[in-house]
Design an enzyme around this catalytic site. Sequence first.
Site, mmCIF file in Angstrom:
data_model
loop_
_atom_site.group_PDB
_atom_site.id
_atom_site.type_symbol
_atom_site.label_atom_id
_atom_site.label_comp_id
_atom_site.label_asym_id
_atom_site.label_seq_id
_atom_site.Cartn_x
_atom_site.Cartn_y
_atom_site.Cartn_z
ATOM 1 N N GLN A 101 1.068 -0.938 0.169
ATOM 2 C CA GLN A 101 0.067 0.537 0.294
ATOM 3 C C GLN A 101 0.987 1.351 -0.001
ATOM 4 O OE1 GLN A 101 -2.905 1.287 3.417
ATOM 5 N NE2 GLN A 101 -4.349 0.562 2.346
ATOM 6 N N TYR A 188 -6.243 10.648 4.419
ATOM 7 C CA TYR A 188 -4.801 10.802 4.280
ATOM 8 C C TYR A 188 -4.743 11.658 2.690
ATOM 9 C CZ TYR A 188 -3.709 7.274 8.117
ATOM 10 O OH TYR A 188 -3.648 7.007 9.155
ATOM 11 N N ARG A 235 -7.255 1.650 -2.897
ATOM 12 C CA ARG A 235 -8.158 1.821 -2.336
ATOM 13 C C ARG A 235 -8.856 2.932 -1.570
ATOM 14 N NH1 ARG A 235 -6.804 0.623 4.420
ATOM 15 N NH2 ARG A 235 -8.443 -1.525 4.742
ATOM 16 N N GLY A 324 -8.459 -8.224 8.933
ATOM 17 C CA GLY A 324 -7.873 -7.490 9.834
ATOM 18 C C GLY A 324 -7.184 -8.207 10.691
ATOM 19 N N ARG A 325 -8.261 -7.744 11.898
ATOM 20 C CA ARG A 325 -7.005 -7.752 12.978
ATOM 21 C C ARG A 325 -7.240 -9.542 14.034
ATOM 22 N NH1 ARG A 325 -8.385 -3.485 18.698
ATOM 23 N NH2 ARG A 325 -7.165 -1.845 17.569
#
Length: 371
Positions: A101, A188, A235, A324-325
């Site tokens: 990424q 971002y 993304r 993810g987690r």
Amino acid sequence: MNLPHLFSKYQLGAIELKNRFLMAPMTRSRASEPGEIPNALMAEYYAQRASAGIIVTEAAQVSLQGTGFAKTPGIYTDEQIEGWKLTTQAVHQAGSAIFIQLWHVGRVGSAKVNGLQPIAPSAITAQNTNVYLFDGAPNGDATFVPADEPKAMTQSDIDQTIAEFVQGAKNAIAAGFDGVEIHAANGYLIDQFLRTNSNQRTDNYGGSKENRIRFLIETTTAVVKAIGKEKTGVRLSPTVLFKGLSDPEILETIALAVVQLNALDIAYIHLCEADWDNAPQIPMDYRIQLRKDFNNTIIATGKKTPEEGEQLLAAQLVDLIGFGRNFLTNPDYPQRLLLDAPLNPISDTHTLFGGGSSRGYTDYPFWEQPA
């Protein structure tokens, strides 16, 4: 657990994936300093999780200017390229595909981290937004500091940043990655251009939706030209509201961007969906329209249960599901689902970000069938 779609193979361009599990990008802050260099510990971490059909790495900044947090890896120096080769070789040997990424934090930065004033579409500070560094706290935790006021980007800054994304993409291919994911989500830099409350420019990059998506489209076009459309993903986060970026126009803005990304024929779009309790959900009619507007792979990530992922795959609204987690704590997550095995909990939240040791990083156990 019966999840036939999740466990089916999938063709991502020229890459055959062994299943439709995607390990989602998660910042872990384990890069070596100075130099934000990926290391052998990171390679071990990713290789352990090659049970996923494809991995998207934690975000890697494309320049020193694009750095917002301490100990996050870069992809802009020769040392960083060599460091990432450890990870790509290990993951490929373990049987998974891997994209990196590409990241620029924009206004979510501080001179205390990289010595530079942040840059952004407009000189608007990200309210209630912190970045972190490691300054020797006794327990090893990160120290949080507020984001600085950014400098509004000039045309020269815009051109330079696009060039940095391009070089980052080239560096990624040199490091052995199968492709890159342009980070245009989560508040971002590129996401800041998309939203009215962070982009108040009056030139060709601000105002109308068409202008606000221009930086994303120009960056993606340049990356596609450099490394190929089949190696380029993007993304997006249509429902994520943090970092002061609630915008009533964002769904329509991203829908417009998707049409233009489809025209570029990129490999995929990756929807980063809100994952906190009572978070806004992507409307079903919006998903249906995205499927009509985008011809290639669609990925959904955001606290999805395996059953929810299976339903989205069965309805052909998405093609891959990001977790993810569950991958963070269970390197063998798909196998545990097959066996209905219990999942490892997070052992210590202090180890989620930062630290140079294996604790809370590579020491989560694989499942062993009881005797």
